[in-house]
Design a protein around this motif. Sequence first.
Motif, PDB file in Angstrom:
ATOM      1  N   SER A 306     -27.284  11.095  13.020  1.00 39.76           N
ATOM      2  CA  SER A 306     -27.154   9.718  13.536  1.00 39.76           C
ATOM      3  C   SER A 306     -25.828   9.554  14.271  1.00 39.76           C
ATOM      4  O   SER A 306     -25.747   8.875  15.293  1.00 39.76           O
ATOM      5  CB  SER A 306     -27.297   8.687  12.412  1.00 39.76           C
ATOM      6  OG  SER A 306     -26.243   8.823  11.508  1.00 39.76           O
ATOM      7  N   ASP A 307     -24.784  10.221  13.755  1.00 37.00           N
ATOM      8  CA  ASP A 307     -23.477  10.148  14.405  1.00 37.00           C
ATOM      9  C   ASP A 307     -23.535  10.815  15.788  1.00 37.00           C
ATOM     10  O   ASP A 307     -23.042  10.271  16.796  1.00 37.00           O
ATOM     11  CB  ASP A 307     -22.442  10.849  13.506  1.00 37.00           C
ATOM     12  CG  ASP A 307     -21.030  10.383  13.769  1.00 37.00           C
ATOM     13  OD1 ASP A 307     -20.837   9.565  14.689  1.00 37.00           O
ATOM     14  OD2 ASP A 307     -20.113  10.838  13.055  1.00 37.00           O
ATOM     15  N   ALA A 308     -24.173  11.981  15.831  1.00 43.99           N
ATOM     16  CA  ALA A 308     -24.284  12.693  17.106  1.00 43.99           C
ATOM     17  C   ALA A 308     -25.185  11.931  18.081  1.00 43.99           C
ATOM     18  O   ALA A 308     -24.894  11.835  19.272  1.00 43.99           O
ATOM     19  CB  ALA A 308     -24.848  14.091  16.855  1.00 43.99           C
ATOM     20  N   LEU A 309     -26.287  11.372  17.551  1.00 45.74           N
ATOM     21  CA  LEU A 309     -27.214  10.645  18.425  1.00 45.74           C
ATOM     22  C   LEU A 309     -26.560   9.419  19.048  1.00 45.74           C
ATOM     23  O   LEU A 309     -26.816   9.100  20.210  1.00 45.74           O
ATOM     24  CB  LEU A 309     -28.443  10.192  17.624  1.00 45.74           C
ATOM     25  CG  LEU A 309     -29.599  11.183  17.491  1.00 45.74           C
ATOM     26  CD1 LEU A 309     -30.694  10.598  16.606  1.00 45.74           C
ATOM     27  CD2 LEU A 309     -30.176  11.552  18.858  1.00 45.74           C
ATOM     28  N   SER A 310     -25.729   8.715  18.278  1.00 45.91           N
ATOM     29  CA  SER A 310     -25.118   7.506  18.855  1.00 45.91           C
ATOM     30  C   SER A 310     -24.236   7.888  20.045  1.00 45.91           C
ATOM     31  O   SER A 310     -24.226   7.208  21.073  1.00 45.91           O
ATOM     32  CB  SER A 310     -24.340   6.697  17.800  1.00 45.91           C
ATOM     33  OG  SER A 310     -23.226   7.403  17.338  1.00 45.91           O
ATOM     34  N   THR A 311     -23.543   9.020  19.925  1.00 43.49           N
ATOM     35  CA  THR A 311     -22.700   9.487  21.034  1.00 43.49           C
ATOM     36  C   THR A 311     -23.582   9.920  22.211  1.00 43.49           C
ATOM     37  O   THR A 311     -23.327   9.545  23.367  1.00 43.49           O
ATOM     38  CB  THR A 311     -21.822  10.675  20.558  1.00 43.49           C
ATOM     39  OG1 THR A 311     -21.166  10.307  19.348  1.00 43.49           O
ATOM     40  CG2 THR A 311     -20.788  11.051  21.598  1.00 43.49           C
ATOM     41  N   ALA A 312     -24.628  10.689  21.901  1.00 39.41           N
ATOM     42  CA  ALA A 312     -25.519  11.192  22.963  1.00 39.41           C
ATOM     43  C   ALA A 312     -26.182  10.040  23.719  1.00 39.41           C
ATOM     44  O   ALA A 312     -26.236  10.035  24.957  1.00 39.41           O
ATOM     45  CB  ALA A 312     -26.584  12.099  22.344  1.00 39.41           C
ATOM     46  N   ILE A 313     -26.681   9.052  22.977  1.00 36.26           N
ATOM     47  CA  ILE A 313     -27.386   7.927  23.617  1.00 36.26           C
ATOM     48  C   ILE A 313     -26.412   7.107  24.455  1.00 36.26           C
ATOM     49  O   ILE A 313     -26.748   6.631  25.543  1.00 36.26           O
ATOM     50  CB  ILE A 313     -28.096   7.058  22.545  1.00 36.26           C
ATOM     51  CG1 ILE A 313     -29.211   7.876  21.887  1.00 36.26           C
ATOM     52  CG2 ILE A 313     -28.644   5.763  23.146  1.00 36.26           C
ATOM     53  CD1 ILE A 313     -29.841   7.234  20.663  1.00 36.26           C
ATOM     54  N   PHE A 314     -25.173   6.999  23.974  1.00 38.50           N
ATOM     55  CA  PHE A 314     -24.163   6.284  24.757  1.00 38.50           C
ATOM     56  C   PHE A 314     -24.013   6.943  26.135  1.00 38.50           C
ATOM     57  O   PHE A 314     -23.915   6.258  27.156  1.00 38.50           O
ATOM     58  CB  PHE A 314     -22.810   6.284  24.022  1.00 38.50           C
ATOM     59  CG  PHE A 314     -21.800   5.415  24.689  1.00 38.50           C
ATOM     60  CD1 PHE A 314     -21.603   4.117  24.258  1.00 38.50           C
ATOM     61  CD2 PHE A 314     -21.093   5.870  25.789  1.00 38.50           C
ATOM     62  CE1 PHE A 314     -20.708   3.283  24.913  1.00 38.50           C
ATOM     63  CE2 PHE A 314     -20.197   5.055  26.450  1.00 38.50           C
ATOM     64  CZ  PHE A 314     -20.002   3.753  26.005  1.00 38.50           C
ATOM     65  N   VAL A 315     -24.019   8.266  26.154  1.00 40.48           N
ATOM     66  CA  VAL A 315     -23.846   8.992  27.424  1.00 40.48           C
ATOM     67  C   VAL A 315     -25.110   8.884  28.284  1.00 40.48           C
ATOM     68  O   VAL A 315     -25.036   8.710  29.497  1.00 40.48           O
ATOM     69  CB  VAL A 315     -23.506  10.487  27.151  1.00 40.48           C
ATOM     70  CG1 VAL A 315     -23.479  11.295  28.446  1.00 40.48           C
ATOM     71  CG2 VAL A 315     -22.166  10.605  26.423  1.00 40.48           C
ATOM     72  N   LEU A 316     -26.286   8.961  27.639  1.00 41.56           N
ATOM     73  CA  LEU A 316     -27.555   8.993  28.392  1.00 41.56           C
ATOM     74  C   LEU A 316     -27.926   7.651  29.008  1.00 41.56           C
ATOM     75  O   LEU A 316     -28.611   7.598  30.028  1.00 41.56           O
ATOM     76  CB  LEU A 316     -28.692   9.430  27.466  1.00 41.56           C
ATOM     77  CG  LEU A 316     -28.716  10.913  27.077  1.00 41.56           C
ATOM     78  CD1 LEU A 316     -29.775  11.152  26.013  1.00 41.56           C
ATOM     79  CD2 LEU A 316     -28.982  11.786  28.303  1.00 41.56           C
ATOM     80  N   GLY A 317     -27.514   6.544  28.363  1.00 38.25           N
ATOM     81  CA  GLY A 317     -27.917   5.227  28.874  1.00 38.25           C
ATOM     82  C   GLY A 317     -29.249   4.784  28.286  1.00 38.25           C
ATOM     83  O   GLY A 317     -29.885   5.512  27.503  1.00 38.25           O
ATOM     84  N   LYS A 318     -29.667   3.584  28.715  1.00 38.58           N
ATOM     85  CA  LYS A 318     -30.791   2.897  28.073  1.00 38.58           C
ATOM     86  C   LYS A 318     -32.102   3.697  28.060  1.00 38.58           C
ATOM     87  O   LYS A 318     -32.615   4.014  26.981  1.00 38.58           O
ATOM     88  CB  LYS A 318     -30.984   1.556  28.803  1.00 38.58           C
ATOM     89  CG  LYS A 318     -32.040   0.682  28.263  1.00 38.58           C
ATOM     90  CD  LYS A 318     -31.898  -0.688  28.937  1.00 38.58           C
ATOM     91  CE  LYS A 318     -33.226  -1.219  29.384  1.00 38.58           C
ATOM     92  NZ  LYS A 318     -33.104  -2.523  30.080  1.00 38.58           N
TER      93      LYS A 318
END
Length: 347
Positions: A306-318
Amino acid sequence: MGALFASMLVATALHLAGCTAGESGDNTFSLLSAGKTANKEGAFVLMDTYVSYSLTAGSQQKADDVCLKITEVGDRLENEILSRHVAGSEISFLNEPSADGTKKGISDKLSDYIDSCLTLSRISGGAFDISLGALSDLWGIEEAVKNEGTDYFPPSDEDIQAALEKTGYDKIRSAGSKIALPEGMILDMGAVGKGIFLDEAGKMTKDIKYGIIAAGGSIRTIGYKPGGDPWIIGIKDPTGQSGTIDSVELTGDYVISTSGSYERYVEKDGVRYHHIFDPATGYPAESGLSSVTVVMDAEYGNGLLSDALSTAIFVLGKEKGLELASEYDAGVILVTDDGEIIRSGLN
Ligand code: AMP
Ligand code: MG
């Protein structure tokens, strides 16, 4: 998110079962008073942030023991394994240049963490990348935050391109618990350290009936609030104008991680430079999101995830971020730069 909804139903069912068992008084209180409990609350500093906890066990001794264990596990993780700023940690050992490029042996634990990170790097198309250390060092956002932005100058584009040459998860060579980094590469586990801590701390909490552990932007819930109410996790307003702009109610064992451009940043000549980088450009990610919260069941490994995903999604956008979240059956709350709130996979 099916799993989340299911656990909430289970919690409700248990709750009702407690009442029908003939306990007196109001539902929630009767459940708690059915057994003796002791609560322990506290806080400590870990990985440059605060960990705060509230844990309820069947006896004071059990609550005290768990608190001691989670403090020790955090300390060991930071100093012996994850910190690239502590000489002698495994990550520091890996980051030291090796003359002949031979692979170095690391613990099974670190090998597992790195493997999980590399898998997410592949699945996120490189948006998540722990090999960005040279870039993080060049931008120096953490240092600038500590100095309150005094004398901060963003790096030149030339230097950014040179630092980018030293990054790239696909250049890491690993075999079992042996790993070699290309020359100049620096691993930075900053995006997953707190989530890993929650996974390891979670293994120590079998005696805890109800509890919450918050490590910076990452939180783990256990059961429900003493008193029977769900845990309510507030989502901070990224603009700072109001305290919270949304919340998520959780009953059960969950991990929740938030990544935001408002968490660590420095401003220079009216431009905000924050701490989450787009590995494709070498600059702070500008994906139209200012905050990403990910909610997952607290199964083993999901704190890291979940920690990694929050960072990844922040970079990827909506759009791409929502796709990635649904691949993992994760609940998300996104806040766009325009203040729009998007919820997905949550009730
Ligand atoms: P978080 O607040 O969990 O999103 O983590 C941010 C931290 O992760 C930063 O302070 C960097 O140390 C590191 N980081 C920045 N950008 C990335 C990225 N794209 N992938 C992985 N780690 C990153
Ligand atoms: Mg993170």
